[in-house]
Design a protein around this motif. Structure first.
Motif, PDB file in Angstrom:
ATOM      1  N   LYS A 149       4.411  10.517  -6.457  1.00 45.50           N
ATOM      2  CA  LYS A 149       4.711  11.607  -5.509  1.00 45.50           C
ATOM      3  C   LYS A 149       4.460  12.953  -6.188  1.00 45.50           C
ATOM      4  CE  LYS A 149       8.106  13.386  -2.367  1.00 45.50           C
ATOM      5  NZ  LYS A 149       8.898  13.052  -1.243  1.00 45.50           N
ATOM      6  N   GLU A 150       4.960  13.075  -7.415  1.00 42.77           N
ATOM      7  CA  GLU A 150       4.778  14.333  -8.145  1.00 42.77           C
ATOM      8  C   GLU A 150       3.284  14.595  -8.409  1.00 42.77           C
ATOM      9  OE1 GLU A 150       7.399  14.579 -11.571  1.00 42.77           O
ATOM     10  OE2 GLU A 150       6.342  16.388 -12.250  1.00 42.77           O
ATOM     11  N   ALA A 151       2.521  13.529  -8.568  1.00 44.15           N
ATOM     12  CA  ALA A 151       1.078  13.696  -8.822  1.00 44.15           C
ATOM     13  C   ALA A 151       0.335  14.153  -7.570  1.00 44.15           C
ATOM     14  CB  ALA A 151       0.492  12.377  -9.320  1.00 44.15           C
ATOM     15  N   GLY A 152       0.993  14.076  -6.409  1.00 43.35           N
ATOM     16  CA  GLY A 152       0.358  14.557  -5.175  1.00 43.35           C
ATOM     17  C   GLY A 152      -0.239  13.474  -4.297  1.00 43.35           C
ATOM     18  N   LEU A 153       0.126  12.215  -4.546  1.00 46.36           N
ATOM     19  CA  LEU A 153      -0.400  11.150  -3.689  1.00 46.36           C
ATOM     20  C   LEU A 153       0.198  11.311  -2.283  1.00 46.36           C
ATOM     21  CD1 LEU A 153      -2.202   8.588  -4.039  1.00 46.36           C
ATOM     22  CD2 LEU A 153      -0.090   7.269  -4.158  1.00 46.36           C
ATOM     23  N   PRO A 154      -0.641  11.289  -1.249  1.00 49.60           N
ATOM     24  CA  PRO A 154      -0.101  11.482   0.107  1.00 49.60           C
ATOM     25  C   PRO A 154       0.919  10.386   0.469  1.00 49.60           C
ATOM     26  CG  PRO A 154      -2.497  11.634   0.120  1.00 49.60           C
ATOM     27  CD  PRO A 154      -2.110  11.166  -1.255  1.00 49.60           C
ATOM     28  N   ASN A 155       1.891  10.773   1.270  1.00 47.22           N
ATOM     29  CA  ASN A 155       2.921   9.816   1.699  1.00 47.22           C
ATOM     30  C   ASN A 155       2.288   8.595   2.360  1.00 47.22           C
ATOM     31  OD1 ASN A 155       4.738  11.669   0.856  1.00 47.22           O
ATOM     32  ND2 ASN A 155       5.295  12.411   2.899  1.00 47.22           N
ATOM     33  N   GLY A 156       2.828   7.442   2.038  1.00 45.21           N
ATOM     34  CA  GLY A 156       2.372   6.204   2.686  1.00 45.21           C
ATOM     35  C   GLY A 156       1.283   5.467   1.922  1.00 45.21           C
ATOM     36  N   VAL A 157       0.629   6.179   0.979  1.00 41.03           N
ATOM     37  CA  VAL A 157      -0.450   5.511   0.227  1.00 41.03           C
ATOM     38  C   VAL A 157       0.147   4.564  -0.823  1.00 41.03           C
ATOM     39  CG1 VAL A 157      -2.432   5.898  -1.307  1.00 41.03           C
ATOM     40  CG2 VAL A 157      -2.067   7.386   0.662  1.00 41.03           C
ATOM     41  N   TRP A 158       1.334   4.891  -1.282  1.00 45.27           N
ATOM     42  CA  TRP A 158       2.012   4.051  -2.288  1.00 45.27           C
ATOM     43  C   TRP A 158       3.399   3.701  -1.747  1.00 45.27           C
ATOM     44  CZ3 TRP A 158       1.651   1.786  -7.131  1.00 45.27           C
ATOM     45  CH2 TRP A 158       2.844   1.538  -7.804  1.00 45.27           C
ATOM     46  N   THR A 159       3.661   2.417  -1.657  1.00 42.47           N
ATOM     47  CA  THR A 159       4.941   1.953  -1.138  1.00 42.47           C
ATOM     48  C   THR A 159       5.544   0.967  -2.131  1.00 42.47           C
ATOM     49  OG1 THR A 159       4.116   2.110   1.114  1.00 42.47           O
ATOM     50  CG2 THR A 159       6.009   0.651   0.789  1.00 42.47           C
ATOM     51  N   VAL A 160       6.842   1.059  -2.342  1.00 42.98           N
ATOM     52  CA  VAL A 160       7.519  -0.019  -3.074  1.00 42.98           C
ATOM     53  C   VAL A 160       8.506  -0.656  -2.118  1.00 42.98           C
ATOM     54  CG1 VAL A 160       9.162  -0.591  -4.900  1.00 42.98           C
ATOM     55  CG2 VAL A 160       7.243   0.919  -5.386  1.00 42.98           C
ATOM     56  N   ILE A 161       8.278  -1.921  -1.862  1.00 46.32           N
ATOM     57  CA  ILE A 161       9.217  -2.642  -1.021  1.00 46.32           C
ATOM     58  C   ILE A 161       9.920  -3.651  -1.928  1.00 46.32           C
ATOM     59  CG2 ILE A 161       7.522  -4.356  -0.135  1.00 46.32           C
ATOM     60  CD1 ILE A 161       9.874  -2.740   2.240  1.00 46.32           C
ATOM     61  N   ASN A 162      11.236  -3.504  -2.015  1.00 44.10           N
ATOM     62  CA  ASN A 162      11.983  -4.433  -2.862  1.00 44.10           C
ATOM     63  C   ASN A 162      12.364  -5.662  -2.055  1.00 44.10           C
ATOM     64  OD1 ASN A 162      12.194  -3.352  -5.547  1.00 44.10           O
ATOM     65  ND2 ASN A 162      13.235  -1.610  -4.580  1.00 44.10           N
ATOM     66  N   GLY A 163      12.379  -6.801  -2.728  1.00 41.79           N
ATOM     67  CA  GLY A 163      12.742  -8.000  -1.991  1.00 41.79           C
ATOM     68  C   GLY A 163      12.438  -9.257  -2.756  1.00 41.79           C
ATOM     69  N   ASP A 164      12.612 -10.361  -2.067  1.00 36.93           N
ATOM     70  CA  ASP A 164      12.361 -11.665  -2.664  1.00 36.93           C
ATOM     71  C   ASP A 164      11.311 -12.392  -1.834  1.00 36.93           C
ATOM     72  OD1 ASP A 164      13.815 -12.240  -0.444  1.00 36.93           O
ATOM     73  OD2 ASP A 164      15.460 -13.260  -1.473  1.00 36.93           O
ATOM     74  N   LYS A 165      11.446 -13.711  -1.691  1.00 40.94           N
ATOM     75  CA  LYS A 165      10.369 -14.438  -1.033  1.00 40.94           C
ATOM     76  C   LYS A 165      10.245 -14.100   0.452  1.00 40.94           C
ATOM     77  CE  LYS A 165      12.607 -19.053  -0.801  1.00 40.94           C
ATOM     78  NZ  LYS A 165      13.840 -18.644  -0.232  1.00 40.94           N
ATOM     79  N   ASP A 166      11.313 -13.636   1.085  1.00 32.45           N
ATOM     80  CA  ASP A 166      11.194 -13.243   2.499  1.00 32.45           C
ATOM     81  C   ASP A 166      10.206 -12.081   2.655  1.00 32.45           C
ATOM     82  OD1 ASP A 166      13.089 -15.127   2.897  1.00 32.45           O
ATOM     83  OD2 ASP A 166      14.628 -13.790   3.729  1.00 32.45           O
ATOM     84  N   ALA A 167      10.348 -11.096   1.755  1.00 32.73           N
ATOM     85  CA  ALA A 167       9.430  -9.946   1.810  1.00 32.73           C
ATOM     86  C   ALA A 167       8.009 -10.406   1.493  1.00 32.73           C
ATOM     87  CB  ALA A 167       9.867  -8.873   0.813  1.00 32.73           C
ATOM     88  N   VAL A 168       7.885 -11.277   0.499  1.00 34.95           N
ATOM     89  CA  VAL A 168       6.557 -11.760   0.104  1.00 34.95           C
ATOM     90  C   VAL A 168       5.917 -12.512   1.269  1.00 34.95           C
ATOM     91  CG1 VAL A 168       5.303 -13.302  -1.457  1.00 34.95           C
ATOM     92  CG2 VAL A 168       7.138 -11.849  -2.352  1.00 34.95           C
ATOM     93  N   ASN A 169       6.693 -13.336   1.949  1.00 35.46           N
ATOM     94  CA  ASN A 169       6.123 -14.115   3.059  1.00 35.46           C
ATOM     95  C   ASN A 169       5.583 -13.210   4.153  1.00 35.46           C
ATOM     96  OD1 ASN A 169       6.415 -16.606   1.934  1.00 35.46           O
ATOM     97  ND2 ASN A 169       8.452 -16.961   2.754  1.00 35.46           N
ATOM     98  N   GLU A 170       6.275 -12.105   4.415  1.00 34.99           N
ATOM     99  CA  GLU A 170       5.771 -11.187   5.442  1.00 34.99           C
ATOM    100  C   GLU A 170       4.444 -10.565   4.982  1.00 34.99           C
ATOM    101  OE1 GLU A 170       6.566 -10.841   8.516  1.00 34.99           O
ATOM    102  OE2 GLU A 170       5.068  -9.262   8.813  1.00 34.99           O
ATOM    103  N   LEU A 171       4.371 -10.220   3.691  1.00 34.39           N
ATOM    104  CA  LEU A 171       3.119  -9.648   3.171  1.00 34.39           C
ATOM    105  C   LEU A 171       1.977 -10.664   3.288  1.00 34.39           C
ATOM    106  CD1 LEU A 171       4.517  -7.895  -0.050  1.00 34.39           C
ATOM    107  CD2 LEU A 171       3.729  -6.757   2.044  1.00 34.39           C
ATOM    108  N   LEU A 172       2.313 -11.936   3.067  1.00 35.79           N
ATOM    109  CA  LEU A 172       1.279 -12.977   3.106  1.00 35.79           C
ATOM    110  C   LEU A 172       0.779 -13.244   4.522  1.00 35.79           C
ATOM    111  CD1 LEU A 172       2.797 -15.656   0.666  1.00 35.79           C
ATOM    112  CD2 LEU A 172       0.856 -14.142   0.234  1.00 35.79           C
ATOM    113  N   GLU A 173       1.679 -13.061   5.488  1.00 40.53           N
ATOM    114  CA  GLU A 173       1.333 -13.457   6.862  1.00 40.53           C
ATOM    115  C   GLU A 173       0.873 -12.296   7.736  1.00 40.53           C
ATOM    116  OE1 GLU A 173       4.823 -15.534   8.226  1.00 40.53           O
ATOM    117  OE2 GLU A 173       4.653 -16.996   6.598  1.00 40.53           O
ATOM    118  N   ASN A 174       1.243 -11.071   7.354  1.00 42.99           N
ATOM    119  CA  ASN A 174       0.992  -9.925   8.229  1.00 42.99           C
ATOM    120  C   ASN A 174      -0.514  -9.615   8.334  1.00 42.99           C
ATOM    121  OD1 ASN A 174       0.782  -7.034   9.047  1.00 42.99           O
ATOM    122  ND2 ASN A 174       3.013  -7.243   9.043  1.00 42.99           N
ATOM    123  N   ASP A 175      -0.987  -9.500   9.577  1.00 45.30           N
ATOM    124  CA  ASP A 175      -2.428  -9.294   9.812  1.00 45.30           C
ATOM    125  C   ASP A 175      -2.944  -7.972   9.252  1.00 45.30           C
ATOM    126  OD1 ASP A 175      -2.650 -11.655  11.098  1.00 45.30           O
ATOM    127  OD2 ASP A 175      -2.441 -10.820  13.124  1.00 45.30           O
TER     128      ASP A 175
END
Ligand code: NAD
Length: 511
Positions: free
Chosen positions: A196-222
């Motif tokens: 953020k401090e480096a000036g990367l626009p919002n939304g280009v870098w996301t950290v989503i914390n989680g376990d296998k539920d979060a991973v499964n959504e990443l794997l399945e989401n179109d």
């Protein structure tokens, strides 16, 4: 007040902001050196992951269409911030992973190599151009980013692996979602502040914390186009199978069982020193850690074990706050118990203990997850300790009679991440590096991890899918090629309909 009450509640990092999780599920983050809970990390719901993906998708076109030079300026500023914040980052890594300060510094420096590689994105993105491929047509290929991509990281390099799998993805124009290990989420959140401090626009870098539920959504989401995963082999295989089933590009890096062949002509004193650091450094929690020595010749085996025994007696295990310490604790209590189980099973299966590290001195005065260095010998290839990756300081010595037997043992192993040989013989080294079926190979180099500008990746069940970490292959993995054939006919050219398959025939002027 209990330690649990002192623990901080962590956030996600979505659309440029720290976002409080709405899920009621949390996981404890420990300081492995003290055994204390230092934070609670939210485990994202499917809906939270979906919302984060939508915001990343919105941010993507703006970033993709930002001039490559401007994108790289941001990456360059990020690199400068990594250097400026190095001491603070070391604090964070040490607290949540238990690494020594020296080791944490090494991981940051190796991580920065990946950022350097990302700064070369303009060079990596240059396409190819051919003039007059036929019929006054020019052909060129261009590389486009993929869109929203997901990177899933393990616990053992809280900074290096996230940098290795995300930096080029950002630089070539993707919107990146990082799912760090729920055991070391604080480092990833720290990186978010720097982006953020480096000036990367919002939304280009996301950290989503989680376990296998979060991973499964990443794997399945179109809306996720590619997955770069680093972790254990069973999970890597699952990620590859599930991700590809959902039509994603997947590179999944798994575990290792990395052997050091010790030849009779090697300098055993030097080789033992190399073995100790590579085998026990970071409490053996490295995918490229040396898991065991394969000693060629009974005499080599006997002498090598004797030298190692003496040297292991001088190793110091303890917290990162003590600068004299050689390595720290393992990541969790469960991990410690699992490693002890592996040692117990090896003994049941017939191995012998040269050094027993199950109860190191420090564990009596601390609740940290400490284990000393264990060395097992009389290990046979059919034993579990030979076959499976043990992610902690239980290392083995296997005796063979010839180099060929050593090579065959390694080639028959299902994992093939790293391997090395210690020898003074050129012909032995040459035979080894030509015949060995492993992705990253060392000759008198204890940890043959490639530098940031060479491709990183294992063979066999140490990697699933195409694509490498580090190196130029990262730019290929996070882009897709478009090949354009272009012609601008002038009035004199014959442009009547042709039913022939396109060939490189000359264009004739009109009769
Ligand atoms: P892990 O496989 O348990 O976890 C890795 C990631 O996958 C984490 O983000 C975790 O939340 C997620 N995950 C865990 N279980 C899952 C499941 N069932 N479904 C979906 N997602 C899941 O690995 P770890 O214990 O964090 O890390 C250590 C392992 O990583 C070791 O095996 C090590 O060799 C390997 N590693 C490999 C490399 C490499 O480059 N090949 C580098 C570092 C670590």
């Amino acid at each position: 007040m209990t330690v649990e009450q002192k623990a901080k509640t962590l956030t996600h990092f979505i659309n440029g902001e720290e976002v409080i999780g709405v899920s009621s599920r949390y996981s404890d983050v420990f300081n492995p050196s003290t055994g204390e809970v230092i934070a609670q990390v939210p485990l994202a719901t499917k809906e939270e992951v979906q919302d984060a993906i939508e915001l990343a998708k919105k941010a993507y076109p703006g970033w993709k269409n930002t001039a490559i030079g401007k994108r790289v300026e941001v990456v360059y500023r990020f690199r400068q911030l990594l250097v400026e914040h190095q001491e603070k980052l070391i604090d964070v890594i040490c607290e949540e992973s238990g690494k020594t300060r020296e080791d944490a510094k090494g991981e940051i420096l190796r991580g920065i190599e990946s950022v350097d590689m990302a700064i070369s994105a303009p060079q990596m993105l240059k396409g190819e151009y051919s003039v007059n491929v036929g019929g006054n047509i020019n052909a060129y290929s261009a590389k486009s980013p993929l869109g929203v991509v997901a990177c899933i990281a393990p616990f053992n390099f809280p900074v290096m692996v996230p940098l290795a799998i995300t930096s080029m993805a950002v630089a070539v124009g993707n919107a990146v979602i990082l799912k760090p290990s729920e055991r070391v989420p604080i480092s990833a959140l720290y990186l978010s502040k720097l982006w953020k401090e480096a000036g990367l626009p919002n939304g280009v870098w996301t950290v989503i914390n989680g376990d296998k539920d979060a991973v499964n959504e990443l794997l399945e989401n179109d809306n996720i186009q590619a997955i770069s995963f680093v972790g254990s082999t069973p999970v890597a295989e699952y990620i590859y199978q599930t991700g590809t089933k959902h039509n994603k590009r997947v590179a999944a890096f798994g575990g290792g069982k990395n052997f050091m062949i010790v030849m009779p002509d090697a300098n055993l004193e030097q080789t033992a020193n190399a073995f100790l650091g590579a085998a026990y450094g970071a409490a053996s929690q490295r995918c490229m850690a040396i898991s065991g020595a394969i000693a060629v010749g009974a005499d080599t085996e006997k002498k090598f074990i004797e030298i190692l025994k003496e040297k292991i007696a001088n190793l110091k295990v303890g917290p990162y706050t003590d600068p004299e310490v050689d390595f720290g604790p393992v990541i969790t209590k469960q991990s410690k118990e699992n490693i002890i189980k592996h040692i117990d099973l090896a003994l049941e299966e017939g191995a012998s203990l040269a050094v027993d590290g199950r109860k190191p001195e420090i564990s009596e005065n601390s609740n940290g997850f400490y284990l000393g260095a264990t060395l097992l010998h009389n290990v046979k290839p059919e034993m579990t300790i030979f076959k499976e990756e043990v992610f902690g300081p239980a290392r083995i010595v296997v005796g063979v009679e010839t180099l060929q037997q050593a090579i065959d043992l390694i080639n028959d192993h299902e994992l093939g991440n790293g391997v090395t040989i210690f020898t003074n013989s050129g012909p032995a080294a040459r035979k080894f590096q030509e015949e060995i079926e492993v992705g990253m190979v060392g000759v008198n180099v204890p940890i043959p991890i490639p530098v940031g500008y060479h491709n990183f990746g294992g063979w066999k069940r140490s990697k699933f899918g195409e694509g490498h970490m580090f190196g130029p292959d990262q730019a290929r993995f996070f882009t897709k090629a478009k090949t354009i054939s272009e012609r601008w006919p002038d009035e004199t050219e014959d442009t009547t309909t042709s039913f022939a398959f396109p060939s490189n025939d000359e264009i004739k002027p009109k009769e």
